[in-house]
Design an enzyme around this catalytic site. Structure first.
Site, mmCIF file in Angstrom:
data_model
loop_
_atom_site.group_PDB
_atom_site.id
_atom_site.type_symbol
_atom_site.label_atom_id
_atom_site.label_comp_id
_atom_site.label_asym_id
_atom_site.label_seq_id
_atom_site.Cartn_x
_atom_site.Cartn_y
_atom_site.Cartn_z
ATOM 1 N N ASP A 483 -31.130 45.956 -4.026
ATOM 2 C CA ASP A 483 -31.170 45.682 -2.586
ATOM 3 C C ASP A 483 -30.727 44.268 -2.238
ATOM 4 O OD1 ASP A 483 -32.019 47.919 -1.142
ATOM 5 O OD2 ASP A 483 -34.098 47.646 -1.761
HETATM 6 C C1 BGC Z 1 -36.903 42.730 -2.355
HETATM 7 C C2 BGC Z 1 -36.430 44.037 -2.922
HETATM 8 C C3 BGC Z 1 -36.675 45.120 -1.926
HETATM 9 C C4 BGC Z 1 -36.091 44.755 -0.578
HETATM 10 C C5 BGC Z 1 -36.299 45.812 0.473
HETATM 11 C C6 BGC Z 1 -36.310 42.486 -1.001
HETATM 12 O O1 BGC Z 1 -36.827 41.320 -0.467
HETATM 13 O O2 BGC Z 1 -36.557 41.702 -3.232
HETATM 14 O O3 BGC Z 1 -37.048 44.302 -4.156
HETATM 15 O O4 BGC Z 1 -36.094 46.293 -2.390
HETATM 16 O O5 BGC Z 1 -36.615 43.545 -0.135
HETATM 17 O O6 BGC Z 1 -37.491 45.741 1.131
HETATM 18 C C1 NOJ Z 2 -37.383 47.781 -4.759
HETATM 19 C C2 NOJ Z 2 -36.860 48.811 -3.833
HETATM 20 O O1 NOJ Z 2 -37.921 49.624 -3.372
HETATM 21 C C3 NOJ Z 2 -35.798 49.646 -4.512
HETATM 22 O O2 NOJ Z 2 -35.269 50.566 -3.597
HETATM 23 C C4 NOJ Z 2 -34.724 48.777 -5.080
HETATM 24 O O3 NOJ Z 2 -33.801 49.580 -5.747
HETATM 25 C C5 NOJ Z 2 -35.293 47.719 -6.002
HETATM 26 N N1 NOJ Z 2 -36.323 46.983 -5.318
HETATM 27 C C6 NOJ Z 2 -34.234 46.756 -6.493
HETATM 28 O O4 NOJ Z 2 -33.780 45.955 -5.475
#
Ligand code: BGC
Ligand code: NOJ
Length: 808
Positions: A483
């Site tokens: 993400d």
């Molecule tokens: C986090 C991710 C997460 C994303 C969506 C980011 O700040 O690092 O792990 O998937 O937010 O909420």
């Molecule tokens: C947590 C999120 O819930 C997931 O969708 C994502 O793939 C990972 N973080 C990596 O960013």
């Protein structure tokens, strides 16, 4: 220092001190009503949606930590203490918390009084039930004042923590018999209320927080408890609570049990009132009657245990390492079920108000529970598919209560659509239920625009093909699985969230990871196309996958490993040419899982590079070197300090892709070694480093660039649960449902010698004995006494018992 131990026979983790490095929590409930409960009874409960229907209040990020819970106070002749240690914090002669599957029991002992509280959400009930057992082990009679305590949240958890100018005038309660009713906003649009009752008459009660605590006191010394005298307060605005006072005398050796019910009820809109101004309590009375005796609670607990016993009988192993067995047989599967229920919404790291259900997350979570509860997997699959747009793209998240896509987050994460194929494939392979593919499902929840589930999958698959970049690789969009790899974002404004801010409309940034995922999904997609009656589409899919494979090898290969991406300017990400972020885990795991580069030897080189450059004692890092400064052209990934989160931590979700990839190459020692490095039951041996719950995966473990290397964060709700399950159960132990039968193809380290796996699949039972001794190149398979070619056991009819023997 150890903080507890596994009790495998009871399927419990036993915590022996209140002083764990962090609150170690458990979940109650698996249907509509849920509770989070820490080992000292902190936490809260909600009905279905932790944002919109929060029953009790919790204060995240508080001092002291873990403030708010369902608490009991004892006043024993002036000596005030809590059986769960918190909130009073008085020293206990003995403390024990047992987190079990869907229930928690906490016991405290002080001065010869033993108080044990069992917390559970019975199946089919919208309530937490607490059984408080008190035993006088001393040789003198004890006269006690007992107080319960729960603080109500005013339903909408976000408003509850922010909109005080309104909230503090809203609170309303009713008291009837031994129950307190929380009826805030019931006068207007709500037709639901909460209640907190007990099965004995009261000496008094309180429903106003200030009356209970006194304005300037903390959790540990409420005025009412210290004085041993409830005020019978009726909340009017401010902060409604529920507290019961019960006075008891226990003779030496005497034991008594009380049953408390903290529940949720709804009335039909035209039957809201019993009489003007008085809430209709019929459903509450029925609920209280269901749990009015300790015997009824025992029965509910037995029912819950039976339920789990049955669920867990779908896959179990017996090996020579108890740590393997307890992960596989109990905790990994349990975490998968919790994660299925809650996605990423409510944990001690997710506030329950931020994220609903993630599209990709929910699809991947399905991989971990489909063998346990296939009907619920089917329903989930259809719910998820209904949030897909007609062009194949998807909402990134949806709300569990409404099942509608979340507009604030929107769309544009270009890996999302493919995960629907992954999930659907897993469901059909597990169940054989091909009818699901023909089931009509709306696009964007619009009943006027509907296609079969297979049509949804087709649009998913083609979404990638319709959105290729300059090298013929899939465009990344806002981001892919990672993400935080935001290649079109270019944010320079500190107040805008990376995840939602407007992106540049670039069509250059491409993802090698999505390319790998596309190839990985293609065989399942083709099989489903064939099953759904589209053989040409199946043919075409194989062709697309072959072309994508060639594209990855031509443009996604960096010489020693797979590239991660091309950025907005067409520059490489995850290449040895980069100053930082030279090699990433995701494309290595996913491309090799997909089979890309296996014949050419590229796969092996990529995995060797992973081992050498990303492998650490605490797991495999996301990338190396970590980014040491913010890069607007890479986005949120570079916002984190080195070693944390997406900036080069050990992301436990992505590690199993490498384990599976290692199995694909037949390298069982390495696969198992990677599994062991992050498996909670192994990390239980280093609790002071790991710090979080030693029975469940955390999203991440701080990487080697972080000052606190090895420390876990974001436990419980993570794709790590499902993918580690897939890695250990389907690839290392090697038992997985495929299109033509159950494949039994273990890829084991030498240390696991003899194993027995019991697997229920499609109604039949497979008893699999694996002998890992002679180390033949190709294992011998014997099914019901007859040797067979290959490693696929044809599906047996429901009710059949199949004996499988594998000699390796
Ligand atoms: C986090 C991710 C997460 C994303 C969506 C980011 O700040 O690092 O792990 O998937 O937010 O909420
Ligand atoms: C947590 C999120 O819930 C997931 O969708 C994502 O793939 C990972 N973080 C990596 O960013």
């Amino acid at each position: 220092m150890r903080f507890g131990f596994f009790d495998d026979a009871a399927r419990e983790y036993v915590i022996t001190t209140p002083f764990t490095p962090h609150p170690w929590i458990n979940y109650l409930g698996s249907e509509d009503f849920f509770g989070l409960i820490s080992h000292t009874a902190g936490g809260y409960s909600f009905y279905r949606d932790p944002r919109m229907r929060r029953l009790t209040r919790y204060r995240y990020n508080n001092v002291p930590t873990d403030a708010g819970g369902r608490y009991y106070y004892l006043n024993d002749g002036g000596d005030v203490w809590s059986p769960t240690w918190a909130p009073v914090g008085a020293p206990l002669d003995r403390f024990e918390c047992r987190h079990g599957l869907g229930y928690t029991t906490i016991t405290g002992e002080r001065n010869g009084l033993v108080a044990e509280v069992l917390y559970l959400v019975p199946r089919g009930a919208d309530a937490e039930v607490h059984r408080l057992r008190l035993r006088n082990q001393s040789d003198r009679p004890r006269s006690l004042h007992l107080f319960s305590f729960a603080e109500f949240s005013l339903w909408n958890a976000l408003d509850d923590q922010t909109n005080y100018q309104r909230n503090l005038s809203l609170g309303e309660v009713e008291v009837e018999g031994s129950a307190v009713y929380h009826v805030t906003e019931y006068r207007e649009r709500r037709n639901h209320y909460a209640l907190y009752g007990v099965n004995v008459p009261l000496a008094g009660f309180d429903t106003d927080r200030e009356a209970f605590f006194g304005l300037r006191r903390g959790w540990d010394q409420p005025q009412v408890v210290v004085e041993g005298r409830a005020r019978n307060s009726l909340a009017s605005g401010w902060a409604p609570i529920a507290s019961h006072q019960i006075d008891l005398t226990l003779e030496p050796g005497e034991e008594t049990s009380l049953v408390f019910v903290l529940g949720y009820c709804e009335n039909p809109p035209d039957q809201k009132w019993e009489r003007p101004g008085v809430v209709e309590k019929a459903p509450a009375r029925a609920l209280l009657a269901r749990f009015a005796t300790p015997g009824q609670v025992d029965a509910a607990l037995a029912d819950l245990r039976g339920y789990w016993e049955d669920l867990l009988s779908h896959y179990s192993v017996r090996s020579d390492d108890p740590r393997v067995d307890r992960m596989v047989n109990i905790w990994n599967q349990y975490q998968c079920v919790v994660t299925f229920s809650l996605s990423r919404s409510a944990s001690y790291f997710e506030s329950g108000i931020g994220r609903g259900m993630g599209f990709r997350d929910s699809c991947q979570d399905l991989l971990g529970f489909v063998h346990l509860m296939p009907e619920r997997a089917r329903e989930r699959l259809l719910d998820i598919a209904a949030t897909q747009f007609p062009d194949g793209s998807t909402y990134h998240q949806y709300q569990p209560l409404t099942k509608r896509g979340n507009h604030e987050v929107g769309s544009g994460f270009n890996d999302d659509p493919l995960w629907l194929i992954e999930a659907a494939g897993a469901y059909v392979r597990e169940t054989g239920d091909v009818s699901v593919l023909g089931t009509p499902v709306p696009f964007d929840n619009d009943p006027a625009d509907t296609g079969t589930l297979f049509e949804h999958l087709r649009r998913s698959f083609h979404y990638s093909l319709d959105n290729l970049g300059p090298h013929g690789l899939p465009l990344i969009g806002r981001a892919d699985w990672n993400d935080c790899l935001n290649l079109n974002c270019f944010s320079t404004e500190p107040n805008e969230p990376f995840q939602t801010t407007a992106n540049r409309a670039g069509r250059t940034a491409e993802s090698v990871f999505i390319a790998g995922l596309f190839v990985h999904c293609a065989p399942d997609y083709a099989a489903m196309a064939r099953t759904a009656g589209f053989p040409e589409e199946a043919e075409a899919a194989a062709g697309h996958a072959a072309r994508m494979t060639a594209t990855v090898l031509a443009h996604g290969w960096d010489g020693e490993w797979f590239l991660r991406a091309y950025d907005y300017f067409g520059e490489k990400v995850g290449s040895r040419e980069c100053a930082e972020g030279q090699i990433f885990i995701e494309p290595q795991g996913m491309c090799v899982m997909a089979g890309i580069g296996v014949p050419e030897g590229a796969a092996e080189r990529a995995l060797d590079a992973v081992g050498a450059r990303l492998g650490t004692a605490h797991g495999i890092l996301l990338h190396q070197p970590a980014y040491t400064r913010y890069h607007p052209e890479l986005g949120e990934i570079t916002s984190y300090p080195p070693g944390y989160k997406e900036n080069a931590s050990v992301f436990c979700h992505a590690n199993p892709w490498v384990m599976i990839a290692e199995c694909r190459l037949g390298r069982g020692e390495r696969a198992f070694d990677y599994w062991r490095r992050i498996a909670p039951a192994f990390r239980e041996e280093i609790p002071e480093v790991h710090r979080l719950e030693p029975y469940v995966y955390a999203q991440m473990i701080a990487g080697r660039d972080a000052p606190r290397e090895g420390e876990a964060k974001n436990s419980w709700l993570t794709g790590a649960a499902a993918w580690n399950w897939v890695a250990i159960s389907q690839h290392i132990l090697g038992v997985r449902p495929e299109w033509g039968g159950l494949r039994v193809s273990p890829c084991l380290p030498a240390q696991l010698r003899g194993l027995e796996v019991v697997r229920r699949c499609r109604g039949a039972l497979y008893r699999i004995t694996i002998e890992n001794r002679a180390r033949h190149q190709s294992p011998r398979m014997i099914v019901n006494g007859h040797p067979i070619e290959g490693s696929v056991v044809p599906y047996a009819p429901p009710g059949a018992v199949v004996a499988v023997r594998v000699e390796m």
